[in-house]
Design a protein around this motif. Structure first.
Motif, mmCIF file in Angstrom:
data_model
loop_
_atom_site.group_PDB
_atom_site.id
_atom_site.type_symbol
_atom_site.label_atom_id
_atom_site.label_comp_id
_atom_site.label_asym_id
_atom_site.label_seq_id
_atom_site.Cartn_x
_atom_site.Cartn_y
_atom_site.Cartn_z
ATOM 1 N N ALA A 63 3.179 -8.941 -13.527
ATOM 2 C CA ALA A 63 3.113 -9.659 -12.251
ATOM 3 C C ALA A 63 2.342 -8.878 -11.196
ATOM 4 C CB ALA A 63 4.517 -9.961 -11.738
ATOM 5 N N ALA A 64 2.064 -7.606 -11.472
ATOM 6 C CA ALA A 64 1.392 -6.744 -10.499
ATOM 7 C C ALA A 64 -0.118 -6.825 -10.646
ATOM 8 C CB ALA A 64 1.851 -5.305 -10.671
ATOM 9 N N LEU A 65 -0.791 -6.735 -9.530
ATOM 10 C CA LEU A 65 -2.246 -6.594 -9.490
ATOM 11 C C LEU A 65 -2.528 -5.292 -8.751
ATOM 12 C CD1 LEU A 65 -5.146 -7.799 -9.886
ATOM 13 C CD2 LEU A 65 -4.910 -8.673 -7.568
ATOM 14 N N VAL A 66 -3.026 -4.306 -9.462
ATOM 15 C CA VAL A 66 -3.331 -3.005 -8.879
ATOM 16 C C VAL A 66 -4.815 -2.992 -8.528
ATOM 17 C CG1 VAL A 66 -3.439 -0.518 -9.328
ATOM 18 C CG2 VAL A 66 -1.482 -1.862 -10.142
ATOM 19 N N VAL A 114 8.934 -1.122 -6.607
ATOM 20 C CA VAL A 114 8.745 -2.478 -6.077
ATOM 21 C C VAL A 114 9.013 -3.506 -7.172
ATOM 22 C CG1 VAL A 114 7.025 -4.091 -5.164
ATOM 23 C CG2 VAL A 114 7.172 -1.767 -4.246
ATOM 24 N N LEU A 115 8.475 -3.265 -8.365
ATOM 25 C CA LEU A 115 8.717 -4.193 -9.477
ATOM 26 C C LEU A 115 10.204 -4.305 -9.779
ATOM 27 C CD1 LEU A 115 5.809 -3.182 -11.883
ATOM 28 C CD2 LEU A 115 5.978 -5.271 -10.508
ATOM 29 N N GLY A 160 2.472 5.470 -9.121
ATOM 30 C CA GLY A 160 3.179 4.735 -10.171
ATOM 31 C C GLY A 160 4.651 4.548 -9.886
ATOM 32 N N GLN A 161 5.284 5.555 -9.330
ATOM 33 C CA GLN A 161 6.710 5.462 -9.007
ATOM 34 C C GLN A 161 6.946 4.405 -7.924
ATOM 35 O OE1 GLN A 161 8.483 9.199 -7.988
ATOM 36 N NE2 GLN A 161 10.545 8.379 -8.052
ATOM 37 N N VAL A 162 6.034 4.305 -6.975
ATOM 38 C CA VAL A 162 6.149 3.287 -5.922
ATOM 39 C C VAL A 162 6.012 1.890 -6.525
ATOM 40 C CG1 VAL A 162 5.124 2.394 -3.794
ATOM 41 C CG2 VAL A 162 5.279 4.873 -4.166
ATOM 42 N N LYS A 181 0.872 -1.173 0.000
ATOM 43 C CA LYS A 181 0.000 0.000 0.000
ATOM 44 C C LYS A 181 0.910 1.225 0.000
ATOM 45 C CE LYS A 181 -3.575 2.393 2.568
ATOM 46 N NZ LYS A 181 -4.372 2.414 3.791
ATOM 47 N N PRO A 182 1.029 1.886 -1.153
ATOM 48 C CA PRO A 182 1.899 3.064 -1.214
ATOM 49 C C PRO A 182 1.464 4.134 -0.213
ATOM 50 C CG PRO A 182 1.270 2.373 -3.409
ATOM 51 C CD PRO A 182 0.434 1.575 -2.442
#
Length: 133
Positions: free
Chosen positions: A29-32, A19-20, A13-15, A4-5
């Motif tokens: 691989a991300a689920l937003v 992490v990626l 987006g930068q956060v 949780k940014p």
């Protein structure tokens, strides 16, 4: 892993990119998880890729990561007039809307095992199919 940014939503987006990069993961691989005005409160939908649909947080994630990530869209409803969108999304939902949103998130959590074991399409089918009465 759940992240949780702590940054403003419009700068998330930068956060996500950080992490990626740290874990050497592709954006796919991300689920937003995000709110969605186009869905009624209580609706949850999975989606792969796409545009930002006017959502400033998604706009920033796309700017830093590209559009090819998975999304969990949680419906919050629409105020009916585009000029009322900003105050609407910054206002606390009603008790009924909060309950519907919480139930949508619980439904989505139940689809996560399917998502990560069987993939996006079976998870979408599970989450998007109304239970039979």
């Amino acid at each position: 892993m759940l992240i949780k940014p702590l940054a403003w939503m419009n700068s998330s987006g930068q956060v996500v990119r950080g992490v990626l990069d740290y874990f050497k993961l592709a954006p796919s691989a991300a689920l937003v998880v995000h709110d969605d005005l186009d869905l009624p409160p209580g609706a949850a939908r999975l989606k792969s890729g796409g545009g930002h649909g006017g959502h400033n947080g998604l706009r920033d994630v796309i700017r830093h990561c590209g559009p090819d990530f998975q999304r969990l869209r949680i419906g919050v409803g629409h105020p009916g007039d585009k000029d009322r969108v900003t105050p609407y999304v910054l206002t606390k939902p009603t008790a009924a809307e909060s309950k519907a949103i919480e139930e949508a998130m619980q439904d989505a959590l139940q689809a996560f095992d399917t998502l990560y074991i069987k993939g996006m399409q079976p998870a979408m089918t599970q989450l998007h199919t109304e239970p039979s009465e």
